[in-house]
Design a protein around this motif. Structure first.
Motif, PDB file in Angstrom:
ATOM      1  N   LEU A 190     121.518  12.180  36.323  1.00 52.47           N
ATOM      2  CA  LEU A 190     120.828  11.508  37.416  1.00 52.47           C
ATOM      3  C   LEU A 190     120.650  10.047  37.034  1.00 52.47           C
ATOM      4  O   LEU A 190     120.203   9.737  35.935  1.00 52.47           O
ATOM      5  N   VAL A 191     121.023   9.160  37.947  1.00 54.06           N
ATOM      6  CA  VAL A 191     120.907   7.724  37.684  1.00 54.06           C
ATOM      7  C   VAL A 191     120.254   7.044  38.884  1.00 54.06           C
ATOM      8  O   VAL A 191     120.348   7.520  40.010  1.00 54.06           O
ATOM      9  N   PHE A 192     119.614   5.923  38.640  1.00 53.72           N
ATOM     10  CA  PHE A 192     119.014   5.148  39.701  1.00 53.72           C
ATOM     11  C   PHE A 192     120.057   4.214  40.280  1.00 53.72           C
ATOM     12  O   PHE A 192     120.722   3.487  39.559  1.00 53.72           O
ATOM     13  N   ASP A 193     120.201   4.273  41.566  1.00 57.73           N
ATOM     14  CA  ASP A 193     121.167   3.466  42.305  1.00 57.73           C
ATOM     15  C   ASP A 193     120.442   2.212  42.787  1.00 57.73           C
ATOM     16  O   ASP A 193     119.878   2.189  43.875  1.00 57.73           O
ATOM     17  N   GLU A 194     120.472   1.186  41.984  1.00 56.13           N
ATOM     18  CA  GLU A 194     119.685  -0.014  42.261  1.00 56.13           C
ATOM     19  C   GLU A 194     120.024  -0.675  43.588  1.00 56.13           C
ATOM     20  O   GLU A 194     119.146  -1.143  44.286  1.00 56.13           O
ATOM     21  N   ARG A 195     121.311  -0.695  43.938  1.00 54.20           N
ATOM     22  CA  ARG A 195     121.709  -1.338  45.191  1.00 54.20           C
ATOM     23  C   ARG A 195     121.799  -0.355  46.355  1.00 54.20           C
ATOM     24  O   ARG A 195     122.096  -0.751  47.467  1.00 54.20           O
ATOM     25  N   ALA A 196     121.576   0.929  46.096  1.00 52.58           N
ATOM     26  CA  ALA A 196     121.622   1.991  47.115  1.00 52.58           C
ATOM     27  C   ALA A 196     122.978   2.048  47.808  1.00 52.58           C
ATOM     28  O   ALA A 196     123.060   2.198  49.021  1.00 52.58           O
ATOM     29  N   VAL A 197     124.061   1.935  47.011  1.00 49.73           N
ATOM     30  CA  VAL A 197     125.406   1.960  47.581  1.00 49.73           C
ATOM     31  C   VAL A 197     126.334   2.966  46.907  1.00 49.73           C
ATOM     32  O   VAL A 197     127.479   3.105  47.322  1.00 49.73           O
ATOM     33  N   MET A 198     125.863   3.671  45.900  1.00 47.35           N
ATOM     34  CA  MET A 198     126.722   4.628  45.208  1.00 47.35           C
ATOM     35  C   MET A 198     127.045   5.793  46.142  1.00 47.35           C
ATOM     36  O   MET A 198     126.237   6.154  46.993  1.00 47.35           O
ATOM     37  N   PRO A 199     128.236   6.391  45.984  1.00 50.93           N
ATOM     38  CA  PRO A 199     128.615   7.496  46.869  1.00 50.93           C
ATOM     39  C   PRO A 199     127.836   8.769  46.561  1.00 50.93           C
ATOM     40  O   PRO A 199     127.316   8.948  45.468  1.00 50.93           O
ATOM     41  N   GLY A 200     127.759   9.642  47.545  1.00 50.73           N
ATOM     42  CA  GLY A 200     127.115  10.938  47.363  1.00 50.73           C
ATOM     43  C   GLY A 200     125.722  10.982  47.941  1.00 50.73           C
ATOM     44  O   GLY A 200     125.196  10.004  48.472  1.00 50.73           O
ATOM     45  N   ARG A 201     125.127  12.166  47.831  1.00 53.00           N
ATOM     46  CA  ARG A 201     123.766  12.371  48.323  1.00 53.00           C
ATOM     47  C   ARG A 201     122.790  11.549  47.494  1.00 53.00           C
ATOM     48  O   ARG A 201     122.968  11.382  46.299  1.00 53.00           O
ATOM     49  N   GLY A 202     121.754  11.090  48.123  1.00 56.41           N
ATOM     50  CA  GLY A 202     120.737  10.336  47.423  1.00 56.41           C
ATOM     51  C   GLY A 202     119.363  10.963  47.613  1.00 56.41           C
ATOM     52  O   GLY A 202     119.097  11.586  48.631  1.00 56.41           O
ATOM     53  N   ALA A 203     118.532  10.820  46.617  1.00 53.56           N
ATOM     54  CA  ALA A 203     117.131  11.215  46.697  1.00 53.56           C
ATOM     55  C   ALA A 203     116.318   9.930  46.596  1.00 53.56           C
ATOM     56  O   ALA A 203     116.647   9.041  45.813  1.00 53.56           O
ATOM     57  N   TRP A 204     115.273   9.833  47.375  1.00 56.98           N
ATOM     58  CA  TRP A 204     114.495   8.602  47.439  1.00 56.98           C
ATOM     59  C   TRP A 204     113.129   8.810  46.800  1.00 56.98           C
ATOM     60  O   TRP A 204     112.556   9.886  46.873  1.00 56.98           O
ATOM     61  N   LEU A 205     112.614   7.749  46.173  1.00 55.93           N
ATOM     62  CA  LEU A 205     111.395   7.853  45.381  1.00 55.93           C
ATOM     63  C   LEU A 205     110.590   6.565  45.483  1.00 55.93           C
ATOM     64  O   LEU A 205     111.153   5.472  45.397  1.00 55.93           O
ATOM     65  N   HIS A 206     109.256   6.700  45.672  1.00 57.68           N
ATOM     66  CA  HIS A 206     108.388   5.530  45.583  1.00 57.68           C
ATOM     67  C   HIS A 206     108.417   5.022  44.143  1.00 57.68           C
ATOM     68  O   HIS A 206     108.463   5.816  43.214  1.00 57.68           O
ATOM     69  N   PRO A 207     108.350   3.733  43.932  1.00 54.51           N
ATOM     70  CA  PRO A 207     108.352   3.189  42.573  1.00 54.51           C
ATOM     71  C   PRO A 207     106.975   3.260  41.919  1.00 54.51           C
ATOM     72  O   PRO A 207     106.397   2.247  41.533  1.00 54.51           O
ATOM     73  N   THR A 208     106.431   4.476  41.817  1.00 56.37           N
ATOM     74  CA  THR A 208     105.140   4.676  41.156  1.00 56.37           C
ATOM     75  C   THR A 208     105.282   5.772  40.114  1.00 56.37           C
ATOM     76  O   THR A 208     106.104   6.679  40.260  1.00 56.37           O
ATOM     77  N   SER A 209     104.468   5.700  39.088  1.00 58.38           N
ATOM     78  CA  SER A 209     104.527   6.726  38.044  1.00 58.38           C
ATOM     79  C   SER A 209     104.086   8.079  38.583  1.00 58.38           C
ATOM     80  O   SER A 209     104.593   9.110  38.156  1.00 58.38           O
ATOM     81  N   GLU A 210     103.169   8.092  39.556  1.00 59.32           N
ATOM     82  CA  GLU A 210     102.715   9.356  40.130  1.00 59.32           C
ATOM     83  C   GLU A 210     103.847  10.082  40.846  1.00 59.32           C
ATOM     84  O   GLU A 210     104.022  11.292  40.692  1.00 59.32           O
ATOM     85  N   CYS A 211     104.620   9.358  41.635  1.00 63.95           N
ATOM     86  CA  CYS A 211     105.732   9.976  42.362  1.00 63.95           C
ATOM     87  C   CYS A 211     106.833  10.414  41.409  1.00 63.95           C
ATOM     88  O   CYS A 211     107.417  11.491  41.584  1.00 63.95           O
ATOM     89  N   LEU A 212     107.133   9.621  40.402  1.00 54.82           N
ATOM     90  CA  LEU A 212     108.151   9.998  39.423  1.00 54.82           C
ATOM     91  C   LEU A 212     107.717  11.254  38.675  1.00 54.82           C
ATOM     92  O   LEU A 212     108.503  12.204  38.540  1.00 54.82           O
ATOM     93  N   ASP A 213     106.477  11.299  38.216  1.00 58.87           N
ATOM     94  CA  ASP A 213     105.978  12.479  37.495  1.00 58.87           C
ATOM     95  C   ASP A 213     106.004  13.726  38.378  1.00 58.87           C
ATOM     96  O   ASP A 213     106.408  14.804  37.936  1.00 58.87           O
ATOM     97  N   ALA A 214     105.588  13.578  39.635  1.00 57.29           N
ATOM     98  CA  ALA A 214     105.577  14.726  40.553  1.00 57.29           C
ATOM     99  C   ALA A 214     106.996  15.226  40.813  1.00 57.29           C
ATOM    100  O   ALA A 214     107.241  16.435  40.821  1.00 57.29           O
TER     101      ALA A 214
END
Length: 90
Positions: free
Chosen positions: A29-53
């Motif tokens: 799993l990698v972070f797509d900084e420009r949001a242009v990589m191919p394939g399905r994407g999962a979206w995440l708020h840039p907070t430690s709470e959301c990442l941990d959850a």
């Protein structure tokens, strides 16, 4: 009208610009900084709470429809924490 996405951590909805995108690349799993990589994407708020959850619930595997054993490498988690979460704290 700007596209709206759902955070896999808190399940809250936000504009695409307010979230960061995660994709599967070379069996990691990698972070797509420009949001242009191919394939399905999962979206995440840039907070430690959301990442941990999201990590605790294994939400990335469900959202990306990949093996539940697929997870972030430790280095990727540290990178996103440093690059996005600390920068956006306040």
């Amino acid at each position: 009208m700007e596209p709206v996405r759902t955070c896999v951590g808190c399940r809250g909805r936000a504009s695409r610009a307010a979230l960061i995108r995660v994709v599967q690349h070379n069996d990691e799993l990698v972070f797509d900084e420009r949001a242009v990589m191919p394939g399905r994407g999962a979206w995440l708020h840039p907070t430690s709470e959301c990442l941990d959850a999201a990590l605790r619930r294994r939400a990335f595997a469900r959202a990306l429809r990949v093996s539940p054993s697929l997870d972030f490498p430790e280095a990727a988690t540290a990178q996103i924490t440093e690059r996005y979460i600390h920068r956006n704290k306040g």
